[in-house]
Design a protein around this motif. Structure first.
Motif, PDB file in Angstrom:
ATOM      1  N   GLU A   1     -54.121  44.870 -11.343  1.00  0.00           N
ATOM      2  CA  GLU A   1     -53.501  46.195 -11.315  1.00  0.00           C
ATOM      3  C   GLU A   1     -53.885  46.970 -10.064  1.00  0.00           C
ATOM      4  OE1 GLU A   1     -54.354  48.390 -14.821  1.00  0.00           O
ATOM      5  OE2 GLU A   1     -53.702  46.807 -16.195  1.00  0.00           O
ATOM      6  N   ASP A   2     -55.040  46.647  -9.470  1.00  0.00           N
ATOM      7  CA  ASP A   2     -55.544  47.415  -8.332  1.00  0.00           C
ATOM      8  C   ASP A   2     -55.563  46.639  -7.025  1.00  0.00           C
ATOM      9  OD1 ASP A   2     -56.497  49.943  -9.738  1.00  0.00           O
ATOM     10  OD2 ASP A   2     -57.561  48.416 -10.876  1.00  0.00           O
ATOM     11  N   LEU A   3     -55.734  45.345  -7.096  1.00  0.00           N
ATOM     12  CA  LEU A   3     -55.851  44.527  -5.881  1.00  0.00           C
ATOM     13  C   LEU A   3     -54.560  44.573  -5.064  1.00  0.00           C
ATOM     14  CD1 LEU A   3     -57.515  41.048  -5.726  1.00  0.00           C
ATOM     15  CD2 LEU A   3     -55.360  41.421  -4.573  1.00  0.00           C
ATOM     16  N   ILE A   4     -54.704  44.739  -3.773  1.00  0.00           N
ATOM     17  CA  ILE A   4     -53.543  44.788  -2.876  1.00  0.00           C
ATOM     18  C   ILE A   4     -53.366  43.408  -2.264  1.00  0.00           C
ATOM     19  CG2 ILE A   4     -52.580  45.886  -0.824  1.00  0.00           C
ATOM     20  CD1 ILE A   4     -54.410  48.288  -1.497  1.00  0.00           C
ATOM     21  N   PRO A   5     -52.346  42.670  -2.678  1.00  0.00           N
ATOM     22  CA  PRO A   5     -52.214  41.275  -2.233  1.00  0.00           C
ATOM     23  C   PRO A   5     -51.870  41.175  -0.749  1.00  0.00           C
ATOM     24  CG  PRO A   5     -50.320  41.929  -3.533  1.00  0.00           C
ATOM     25  CD  PRO A   5     -51.280  43.064  -3.598  1.00  0.00           C
ATOM     26  N   ARG A   6     -52.131  40.012  -0.211  1.00  0.00           N
ATOM     27  CA  ARG A   6     -51.820  39.722   1.183  1.00  0.00           C
ATOM     28  C   ARG A   6     -51.138  38.358   1.232  1.00  0.00           C
ATOM     29  NH1 ARG A   6     -56.649  39.578   4.731  1.00  0.00           N
ATOM     30  NH2 ARG A   6     -57.363  41.349   3.518  1.00  0.00           N
ATOM     31  N   ARG A   7     -50.399  38.135   2.263  1.00  0.00           N
ATOM     32  CA  ARG A   7     -49.754  36.843   2.457  1.00  0.00           C
ATOM     33  C   ARG A   7     -50.843  35.784   2.668  1.00  0.00           C
ATOM     34  NH1 ARG A   7     -44.359  36.225   4.047  1.00  0.00           N
ATOM     35  NH2 ARG A   7     -43.765  34.213   4.949  1.00  0.00           N
ATOM     36  N   GLY A   8     -50.826  34.754   1.858  1.00  0.00           N
ATOM     37  CA  GLY A   8     -51.818  33.703   1.965  1.00  0.00           C
ATOM     38  C   GLY A   8     -53.094  33.969   1.199  1.00  0.00           C
TER      39      GLY A   8
ATOM     40  N   SER B   1     -68.783  56.587   0.544  1.00  0.00           N
ATOM     41  CA  SER B   1     -68.310  57.477  -0.514  1.00  0.00           C
ATOM     42  C   SER B   1     -66.804  57.373  -0.667  1.00  0.00           C
ATOM     43  CB  SER B   1     -68.704  58.912  -0.175  1.00  0.00           C
ATOM     44  OG  SER B   1     -68.212  59.802  -1.146  1.00  0.00           O
ATOM     45  N   GLY B   2     -66.351  57.155  -1.890  1.00  0.00           N
ATOM     46  CA  GLY B   2     -64.928  57.042  -2.165  1.00  0.00           C
ATOM     47  C   GLY B   2     -64.347  55.674  -1.875  1.00  0.00           C
ATOM     48  N   GLU B   3     -65.147  54.772  -1.281  1.00  0.00           N
ATOM     49  CA  GLU B   3     -64.644  53.432  -0.958  1.00  0.00           C
ATOM     50  C   GLU B   3     -65.073  52.395  -1.990  1.00  0.00           C
ATOM     51  OE1 GLU B   3     -65.152  54.681   3.703  1.00  0.00           O
ATOM     52  OE2 GLU B   3     -66.043  52.799   3.049  1.00  0.00           O
ATOM     53  N   TRP B   4     -65.684  52.866  -3.102  1.00  0.00           N
ATOM     54  CA  TRP B   4     -66.053  51.953  -4.178  1.00  0.00           C
ATOM     55  C   TRP B   4     -64.908  51.788  -5.174  1.00  0.00           C
ATOM     56  CZ3 TRP B   4     -69.662  56.348  -3.853  1.00  0.00           C
ATOM     57  CH2 TRP B   4     -70.719  56.114  -2.968  1.00  0.00           C
ATOM     58  N   SER B   5     -63.767  52.376  -4.862  1.00  0.00           N
ATOM     59  CA  SER B   5     -62.643  52.339  -5.797  1.00  0.00           C
ATOM     60  C   SER B   5     -62.157  50.907  -5.985  1.00  0.00           C
ATOM     61  CB  SER B   5     -61.507  53.224  -5.278  1.00  0.00           C
ATOM     62  OG  SER B   5     -61.134  52.812  -3.974  1.00  0.00           O
ATOM     63  N   PRO B   6     -61.551  50.607  -7.144  1.00  0.00           N
ATOM     64  CA  PRO B   6     -61.118  49.233  -7.416  1.00  0.00           C
ATOM     65  C   PRO B   6     -60.164  48.665  -6.373  1.00  0.00           C
ATOM     66  CG  PRO B   6     -61.063  50.540  -9.426  1.00  0.00           C
ATOM     67  CD  PRO B   6     -61.346  51.492  -8.306  1.00  0.00           C
ATOM     68  N   ASP B   7     -59.257  49.487  -5.840  1.00  0.00           N
ATOM     69  CA  ASP B   7     -58.296  48.953  -4.877  1.00  0.00           C
ATOM     70  C   ASP B   7     -59.003  48.422  -3.627  1.00  0.00           C
ATOM     71  OD1 ASP B   7     -59.075  51.451  -4.075  1.00  0.00           O
ATOM     72  OD2 ASP B   7     -57.071  52.203  -3.626  1.00  0.00           O
ATOM     73  N   VAL B   8     -60.059  49.135  -3.164  1.00  0.00           N
ATOM     74  CA  VAL B   8     -60.809  48.668  -2.003  1.00  0.00           C
ATOM     75  C   VAL B   8     -61.673  47.466  -2.378  1.00  0.00           C
ATOM     76  CG1 VAL B   8     -62.603  49.253  -0.337  1.00  0.00           C
ATOM     77  CG2 VAL B   8     -60.825  50.911  -0.879  1.00  0.00           C
ATOM     78  N   LEU B   9     -62.433  47.608  -3.445  1.00  0.00           N
ATOM     79  CA  LEU B   9     -63.412  46.596  -3.825  1.00  0.00           C
ATOM     80  C   LEU B   9     -62.757  45.239  -4.084  1.00  0.00           C
ATOM     81  CD1 LEU B   9     -66.420  46.254  -4.423  1.00  0.00           C
ATOM     82  CD2 LEU B   9     -65.941  46.887  -6.785  1.00  0.00           C
ATOM     83  N   TYR B  10     -61.721  45.230  -4.893  1.00  0.00           N
ATOM     84  CA  TYR B  10     -61.104  43.954  -5.263  1.00  0.00           C
ATOM     85  C   TYR B  10     -60.349  43.337  -4.088  1.00  0.00           C
ATOM     86  CZ  TYR B  10     -62.086  45.861  -9.902  1.00  0.00           C
ATOM     87  OH  TYR B  10     -62.703  46.405 -10.996  1.00  0.00           O
ATOM     88  N   THR B  11     -59.747  44.184  -3.254  1.00  0.00           N
ATOM     89  CA  THR B  11     -59.034  43.661  -2.083  1.00  0.00           C
ATOM     90  C   THR B  11     -60.008  43.078  -1.066  1.00  0.00           C
ATOM     91  OG1 THR B  11     -57.321  45.328  -2.439  1.00  0.00           O
ATOM     92  CG2 THR B  11     -57.359  44.238  -0.293  1.00  0.00           C
ATOM     93  N   VAL B  12     -61.184  43.699  -0.914  1.00  0.00           N
ATOM     94  CA  VAL B  12     -62.211  43.167  -0.018  1.00  0.00           C
ATOM     95  C   VAL B  12     -62.660  41.789  -0.479  1.00  0.00           C
ATOM     96  CG1 VAL B  12     -64.624  43.453   0.664  1.00  0.00           C
ATOM     97  CG2 VAL B  12     -63.041  45.367   0.876  1.00  0.00           C
ATOM     98  N   VAL B  13     -62.903  41.631  -1.769  1.00  0.00           N
ATOM     99  CA  VAL B  13     -63.340  40.330  -2.301  1.00  0.00           C
ATOM    100  C   VAL B  13     -62.246  39.289  -2.109  1.00  0.00           C
ATOM    101  CG1 VAL B  13     -64.029  39.088  -4.383  1.00  0.00           C
ATOM    102  CG2 VAL B  13     -64.932  41.375  -3.944  1.00  0.00           C
ATOM    103  N   ASP B  14     -60.994  39.665  -2.381  1.00  0.00           N
ATOM    104  CA  ASP B  14     -59.878  38.733  -2.201  1.00  0.00           C
ATOM    105  C   ASP B  14     -59.732  38.329  -0.737  1.00  0.00           C
ATOM    106  OD1 ASP B  14     -57.400  37.326  -2.795  1.00  0.00           O
ATOM    107  OD2 ASP B  14     -56.365  39.055  -1.909  1.00  0.00           O
ATOM    108  N   GLY B  15     -59.910  39.302   0.175  1.00  0.00           N
ATOM    109  CA  GLY B  15     -59.703  39.002   1.585  1.00  0.00           C
ATOM    110  C   GLY B  15     -60.859  38.255   2.217  1.00  0.00           C
ATOM    111  N   LEU B  16     -62.095  38.595   1.853  1.00  0.00           N
ATOM    112  CA  LEU B  16     -63.275  38.029   2.525  1.00  0.00           C
ATOM    113  C   LEU B  16     -63.905  36.867   1.778  1.00  0.00           C
ATOM    114  CD1 LEU B  16     -65.047  41.300   3.709  1.00  0.00           C
ATOM    115  CD2 LEU B  16     -63.871  39.628   5.140  1.00  0.00           C
ATOM    116  N   GLY B  17     -63.698  36.788   0.484  1.00  0.00           N
ATOM    117  CA  GLY B  17     -64.350  35.717  -0.277  1.00  0.00           C
ATOM    118  C   GLY B  17     -65.859  35.837  -0.197  1.00  0.00           C
ATOM    119  N   GLU B  18     -66.550  34.760   0.154  1.00  0.00           N
ATOM    120  CA  GLU B  18     -68.007  34.759   0.187  1.00  0.00           C
ATOM    121  C   GLU B  18     -68.551  35.761   1.212  1.00  0.00           C
ATOM    122  OE1 GLU B  18     -71.745  31.588   0.379  1.00  0.00           O
ATOM    123  OE2 GLU B  18     -69.682  30.901   0.694  1.00  0.00           O
TER     124      GLU B  18
END
Length: 888
Positions: A22-29, A258-275
């Motif tokens: 619901e929050d993650l912002i997908p990327r191509r690939g 501050s304010g960057e712990w939101s789900p949209d940032v957090l989950y997208t960072v994990v999806d984009g960076l992985g480990e």
């Protein structure tokens, strides 16, 4: 995608849980497939209709004299059908603001309209332009009642961006990600030509984050942040990151703010960076995130696969909320946990102890896992070392009866018995079984520092080894804290009053003394209750140290109240209590300690400042205790070195306090019975090192000066042995008492190379002038200017601050001597809430009166009432203050 059972997971695959979608912002690939999407026909129609209705308003704004000419020209051309991305951006911004009545509005329908009307490349370029446009005016498009708003160039740092990081921008990124290869390639080519400034480079990177070189360029010049608001530019960059190298380029910037712990940032960072997201999330735990944000961060951290991510998480085990995430991580990656936990379990840190507990719980939960996993020799050795420390569980008939059955509640989820240190039975041959340990935790849930445990539980606790019980209790307390369960003060702290020993008392005292301020002060306040509940001399000593050295006033005050209560319960004065609570620290009868390294040994003693000194087996003084070597006993030597390290720390905590107490006792002419003197000082393993370096007086039939010899006998100034009568009293000699014999005593101490812990024989002696003796005021320090710290330092020598006056300021310091109040005037004084607020203080008159409130002008008290010692000590204090001013 849905999480699978741990045993079925590929431990090198990041599994994105469904709630994240619901929050993650997908990327191509990316890991999350981009859903197929097309421009919405209804959105196209809605915007076309709205734009037609708003044409007059839009035109008025664009034709306003304040609108930037270039923007006006592009917007008006767009209205005429001469479309450019800049013109579309201007019109979209103005129309949306006019319709939605907000300067901060954006409209995702415009994204679909632009793609359908002008194609994907045109629409993407519009978004590269739109954040450069700012409209001055309110939601009604007017600055006041008479004229419309106007269009300006916007910010260049994206702190206040409104379209791209919101619905419209997210929709644009989704359409670009889902587009066919040809359309997307055309859009990327068009965007490439617009990357002319930091804002456009950041926006285009966000729209097509798979263009790694574009994101790399943004990492060289990351967007600014502001402490009071969430930076839209920062979010765009977080949503764009995709490689470990980019994180490295960002350096210190790469911490969620501050304010960057939101789900949209957090989950997208994990999806984009992985480990590569693991170190970012770990560093972000050091910030001031709210508990719900911390839980979200550690949950994300615990889902990242890879050895590095597991090790990073293990390195954060002592941080709040990480432990539950680590437990979930172990279940998610069971094989990796078996390979890495043994290494994390080595050492003596809190993190190592927590990791060792997790490893044991993991082995118990998956008993056959070890045989199925290939482990390195190093890991196998670490695993064997952890398992070797486990003690066989006691048979049922040896388990205390109160712990054989439990209630309905059981142990809380954050304290699984298998993950806790073992509790040994007395004799240390067997350990309490896990089930009985769970029953004990359940019983400890009823703990209160203000009452003793029920008799049946007390009997059960008596059957357990005190040392292992104390370590278990401390582990329970620590797990409660780091698990994020410490939302209120409860039994997990209170149970230490039942399970704790002297070592636990030292830890609690150290925690309270080092507490930084008033925030969250309930924990150390309750810790003081626990110290009182433990009740040993060491625990009371810790209360004393808190009362003397803690920073928060509430802590000092409560510790003092508890000390008074303890003294009353024991029928002692506060000074008498202070004499009786000095720990012996496990020293032998000679006041030393032998450290056994196996083939070699060392002896520890103490100097005149109670600093440890080390001698080798030949009696040679060493600079310090050496670290264990290859030839030393592998178990005994490290244990001895740890014991010495602990001894240094413990003695350092009390040394300065004890030396000051002795000096004050001399100045205040405290007296002890001969019996107390022998027991509390001569026979004390630690204080013995101080008292043998002083000259003492015995008052009986007469007054006799003596010192204490190395064999604990007594000798006079001529080194003649003395027999100390059992009757009479003993006190520390002041030079005033010794008179002309000071020189002879000084020579005797020099012959024996005895160094004193504080100035006694070499102490200056002062006396009042005849005029001063007859009066009640001294002007020796009038107009002396000192730093506030030096003035407040008098509190360590028995002075107290006076009664607060106007605005809560204390204007004097008071010393109670011989039933009189000696008052030192100070200006501007000390505000009650922040006594060190004014850095400089000017000293005034010193007055003596019947009480603080007495008017010295009518007081009949005089300085001549003070005896020679009191007079000398007061004048020495004043002289020291004056000399301090001279050396500033």
């Amino acid at each position: 995608m849905v999480d699978h059972a741990p045993a079925l997971c590929d431990e090198n695959v990041l599994v994105i849980p469904d709630p994240w979608l619901e929050d993650l912002i997908p990327r191509r690939g990316g890991l999350v497939p981009v859903p197929e999407t097309e421009p919405r026909a209804e959105a196209h129609a809605t915007v076309r209709e709205s734009l037609e209705a708003a044409r007059t308003v839009v035109r008025d704004v664009l034709e306003h004299r304040g609108t930037v000419a270039e923007l006006a020209e592009a917007g008006l051309a767009y209205l005429k059908g001469e479309a450019t991305p800049l013109g579309a951006a201007v019109v979209a911004r103005v129309e949306t603001m006019a319709r939605l009545k907000s300067r901060y509005a954006d409209d995702a329908d415009w994204t679909d309209f632009l793609v359908a009307e002008h194609g994907l490349p045109f629409a993407a370029c519009t978004f590269a332009e739109i954040e450069g446009i700012w409209i001055w005016g309110d939601g009604g498009m007017t600055v006041n009642d008479e004229e419309p708003g106007y269009v300006l160039r916007g910010t260049d740092d994206l702190v206040h961006a409104h379209w791209v990081p919101r619905g419209a921008g997210l929709r644009m990124r989704a359409l670009l990600a889902a587009a066919d290869d040809d359309a997307r390639a055309a859009a990327v080519e068009a965007l490439a030509g617009l990357r002319t400034d930091p804002v456009k480079r950041l926006i285009t990177s966000f729209l097509v984050p798979d263009r790694t070189e574009w994101v790399d360029e943004c990492c060289e010049e990351p967007p600014k942040r502001q402490s009071y608001t969430t930076s839209a530019g920062a979010k765009l960059l977080w949503w764009s990151l995709g490689t470990a190298e980019q994180v490295e380029r960002l350096g210190d910037w790469a911490v969620l703010g501050s304010g960057e712990w939101s789900p949209d940032v957090l989950y997208t960072v994990v999806d984009g960076l992985g480990e590569a997201a693991a170190p970012v999330l770990a560093r972000s735990l050091d910030g001031d995130a709210e508990p719900k944000d911390r839980r979200r961060i550690v949950d994300a951290l615990g889902r990242i696969p890879g050895d590095k991510a597991f090790q990073i998480t293990g390195g954060c085990l002592d941080k709040v909320n990480v432990l539950p995430a680590m437990e979930a991580m172990i279940e998610r990656f069971p094989v990796r946990a078996l390979r890495i936990l043994p290494e994390l379990s080595t050492g003596t840190s809190k993190r190592s102890a927590l990791a060792a507990g997790l490893l044991n719980a993991h082995l118990e939960a998956h008993p056959g896992l070890v045989e199925t996993v290939e482990l390195s020799a190093r890991t196998r050795a670490a695993l064997d070392a952890v398992q070797a420390k486990r003690v066989a569980e006691a048979p049922e008939d040896q388990v205390p009866k109160a712990l054989r059955k439990g209630g309905k509640k059981g142990a809380p989820g954050w304290a699984p018995p298998a993950a806790m240190p073992q509790i040994l039975l007395r004799g240390r041959e067997h350990a309490l079984p896990a089930a009985a340990t769970g029953h004990l935790v359940e019983e400890l849930g009823k703990a209160s520092p203000r009452r003793a445990p029920a008799q049946r539980l007390s009997d059960a606790l008596d059957a357990l080894d005190p040392g292992s019980l104390a370590e278990f209790g401390w582990s329970l307390f620590e797990r409660w804290r780091v698990s994020g369960e410490a939302t209120r003060i409860g039994w997990a702290l209170a149970q230490l009053s039942w399970t704790g020993d002297d070592e636990i008392a030292r830890r609690l005292g150290g925690m309270a003394r080092s507490w930084p301020g008033q925030d969250g002060i309930q924990l150390p306040l309750k810790a003081l209750d626990v110290l009182s509940g433990i009740g040993t001399d060491v625990a009371v000593m810790q209360l004393h140290l808190v009362a003397e050295k803690a920073r928060p006033k509430r802590l000092k005050k409560k510790a003092a109240q508890l000390l008074t209560q303890v003294a009353d319960d024991r029928g002692l004065t506060m000074d008498q209590l202070g004499d009786r609570i000095v720990p012996d620290f496990g020293l032998d009868a000679d006041g030393g300690m032998t450290l056994d390294y196996g083939p070699r040994s060392f002896t520890v003693g103490f100097d005149e400042q109670l600093k440890p000194v080390v001698f080798d087996g030949k009696g040679t003084l060493r600079k310090t205790l050496p670290k264990p070597g290859a030839k030393d006993d592998p178990e005994a030597a490290p244990a001895a070195h740890r014991a010495f390290t602990g001894l240094k720390k413990d003695v350092r905590t009390v040394a300065a306090d004890q030396i000051l107490r002795m000096e004050r006792a001399m100045a205040e002419q405290r007296r002890w019975t001969t019996e107390d003197f022998r027991r509390l000082f001569v026979g004390h393993p630690l204080l013995w090192h101080l008292v043998k370096r002083m000259v003492w007086l015995h008052d009986g039939d007469g007054t006799t000066a003596f010192r204490i010899a190395e064999d604990r006998t007594f000798a006079d100034v001529n080194d003649k042995a003395l027999t100390l009568p059992e009757s009479g009293e003993v006190r520390i000699a002041h030079p005033v008492h010794l008179g002309e014999s000071v020189a002879a005593w000084s020579e005797a101490f020099a012959d024996y190379e005895i160094l004193q812990p504080f100035p006694q024989l070499g102490r200056p002696v002062h006396a009042f002038t005849d005029e001063e003796r007859a009066g009640n005021r001294l002007d020796r320090v009038v107009d002396v200017v000192l730093g506030v710290g030096k003035v407040l330092g008098l509190e360590r020598h028995g002075w107290t601050r006076g009664t607060p006056e106007d605005a809560g300021v204390q204007h004097c310091l008071i010393r109670y001597v011989a039933g009189r109040s000696v008052v030192l005037d100070v200006s501007p004084g000390f505000p009650v809430m922040s006594p060190a607020e004014w850095p400089e203080q000017t000293l005034g008159l010193v007055r003596i009166a019947e009480s603080e409130a007495s008017d010295f002008r009518t007081s009949e008290a005089t300085f001549g009432e003070l005896d020679g010692v009191d007079a000398s000590e007061l004048l020495l204090t004043l002289q020291t203050l004056a000399d301090s001013a001279d050396t500033r």
